[in-house]
Design a protein around this motif. Sequence first.
Motif, PDB file in Angstrom:
ATOM      1  N   GLU A 149       0.904  -1.244   0.046  1.00 45.26           N
ATOM      2  CA  GLU A 149       0.002  -0.031   0.024  1.00 45.26           C
ATOM      3  C   GLU A 149       0.635   1.344   0.010  1.00 45.26           C
ATOM      4  O   GLU A 149       0.544   2.230  -0.591  1.00 45.26           O
ATOM      5  N   VAL A 150       1.839   1.098   0.633  1.00 43.81           N
ATOM      6  CA  VAL A 150       2.996   2.231   0.770  1.00 43.81           C
ATOM      7  C   VAL A 150       3.357   2.582  -0.427  1.00 43.81           C
ATOM      8  O   VAL A 150       3.753   3.642  -1.112  1.00 43.81           O
ATOM      9  N   ASN A 151       4.099   1.550  -1.250  1.00 48.36           N
ATOM     10  CA  ASN A 151       4.753   1.634  -2.459  1.00 48.36           C
ATOM     11  C   ASN A 151       3.711   1.963  -3.501  1.00 48.36           C
ATOM     12  O   ASN A 151       4.111   2.804  -4.445  1.00 48.36           O
ATOM     13  N   LYS A 152       2.451   1.640  -3.385  1.00 44.91           N
ATOM     14  CA  LYS A 152       1.512   1.990  -4.274  1.00 44.91           C
ATOM     15  C   LYS A 152       1.298   3.615  -4.262  1.00 44.91           C
ATOM     16  O   LYS A 152       0.850   4.103  -5.442  1.00 44.91           O
ATOM     17  N   ALA A 153       1.033   4.062  -2.846  1.00 42.77           N
ATOM     18  CA  ALA A 153       0.708   5.701  -2.552  1.00 42.77           C
ATOM     19  C   ALA A 153       1.945   6.432  -3.194  1.00 42.77           C
ATOM     20  O   ALA A 153       1.902   7.400  -3.940  1.00 42.77           O
ATOM     21  N   SER A 154       3.413   5.608  -2.872  1.00 42.31           N
ATOM     22  CA  SER A 154       4.509   6.604  -3.538  1.00 42.31           C
ATOM     23  C   SER A 154       4.504   6.304  -5.190  1.00 42.31           C
ATOM     24  O   SER A 154       4.840   7.645  -5.729  1.00 42.31           O
ATOM     25  N   PHE A 155       3.833   5.354  -5.696  1.00 40.41           N
ATOM     26  CA  PHE A 155       4.045   5.160  -7.032  1.00 40.41           C
ATOM     27  C   PHE A 155       3.159   6.335  -7.714  1.00 40.41           C
ATOM     28  O   PHE A 155       3.272   6.876  -8.671  1.00 40.41           O
ATOM     29  N   MET A 156       1.849   6.356  -7.233  1.00 39.95           N
ATOM     30  CA  MET A 156       0.863   7.351  -7.554  1.00 39.95           C
ATOM     31  C   MET A 156       1.245   8.986  -7.205  1.00 39.95           C
ATOM     32  O   MET A 156       1.007   9.595  -8.038  1.00 39.95           O
ATOM     33  N   GLN A 157       2.257   9.020  -6.216  1.00 44.65           N
ATOM     34  CA  GLN A 157       2.535  10.412  -5.920  1.00 44.65           C
ATOM     35  C   GLN A 157       3.775  10.784  -7.001  1.00 44.65           C
ATOM     36  O   GLN A 157       3.802  11.717  -7.605  1.00 44.65           O
ATOM     37  N   ALA A 158       4.440   9.796  -7.359  1.00 41.30           N
ATOM     38  CA  ALA A 158       5.700   9.815  -8.274  1.00 41.30           C
ATOM     39  C   ALA A 158       4.893  10.238  -9.694  1.00 41.30           C
ATOM     40  O   ALA A 158       5.447  11.203 -10.579  1.00 41.30           O
TER      41      ALA A 158
END
Length: 278
Positions: free
Chosen positions: A154-163
Amino acid sequence: MNEHEIVSSGLLESYVLGITSQEETTQVEKLLSTHPEYQSQVDDIRESLESFAWQHAIEPPVAVREKVLGSIQELAAGKVIPMTRSSLHNLTNQRPGLSVTKTLVSSRNWVAAAAVIMVLSVVGNIFLFKELKASEDMVATLESNNTQLAKNLEVNKASFMQARQEIAVLQNPGTKMMKLQGEPIAPTAFAMLYWNDAKRETYMANVQLPSAPTGKQYQIWAIVDGKPVDAGLFDQATSMQKVKSINGASAYAISLEPEGGSPQAGPTGQVYLKGSLN
């Protein structure tokens, strides 16, 4: 089977416990008759097993104990014989050649064997319990790992969307770019500033600065009409950071301040980076 094979195979121990076959019993008894010196070894084995059994025996309820002892007497004598003084006398008279002492020892051996089996059963149950506990712990660990993996996802997914959002801003035709150069205190320092007036978004990226000392933190300043305006604290753990968008900024700078930022309306520490929009 020679004498060494009989001794090394554990046949003497089985003989003492009374679990040898007829053929094995004959072999052991023949060995004892031809080599009397092994009788002491058999006696030692018997005493050791009995001692171990009695030390680890658990006192059963009276009713159960009487029932078990009655069954043992049946096995040893062929029938239940009350162990009174007169019954012992009758037993020897009715069965000439029968050794009462041997019968009692045999009965005691059965008790010892039963106790040994019980102890082994308890040990086996303890082993199985430990194995079950280890399996339960492993399952709990796997479940915990799966939970942590789900959180990381979930954290990586959020980071990916932010990127993706940040990249979209950088690729926007309306986004402008400014390079910040290192001051004499850090001539190799470097940073890039990206801003988009229409979206009112500003990013600091590709920052190369010396690690901030303990208790210190880098702070970003926008220069408006020649005066510094706080644009936020810089997190060195990130490669790209969104900062405050300041209207009318003509230049930007980064200084090293006390952790938490400058207590005044401008830099109090050394300036490490500067860049101008012109």
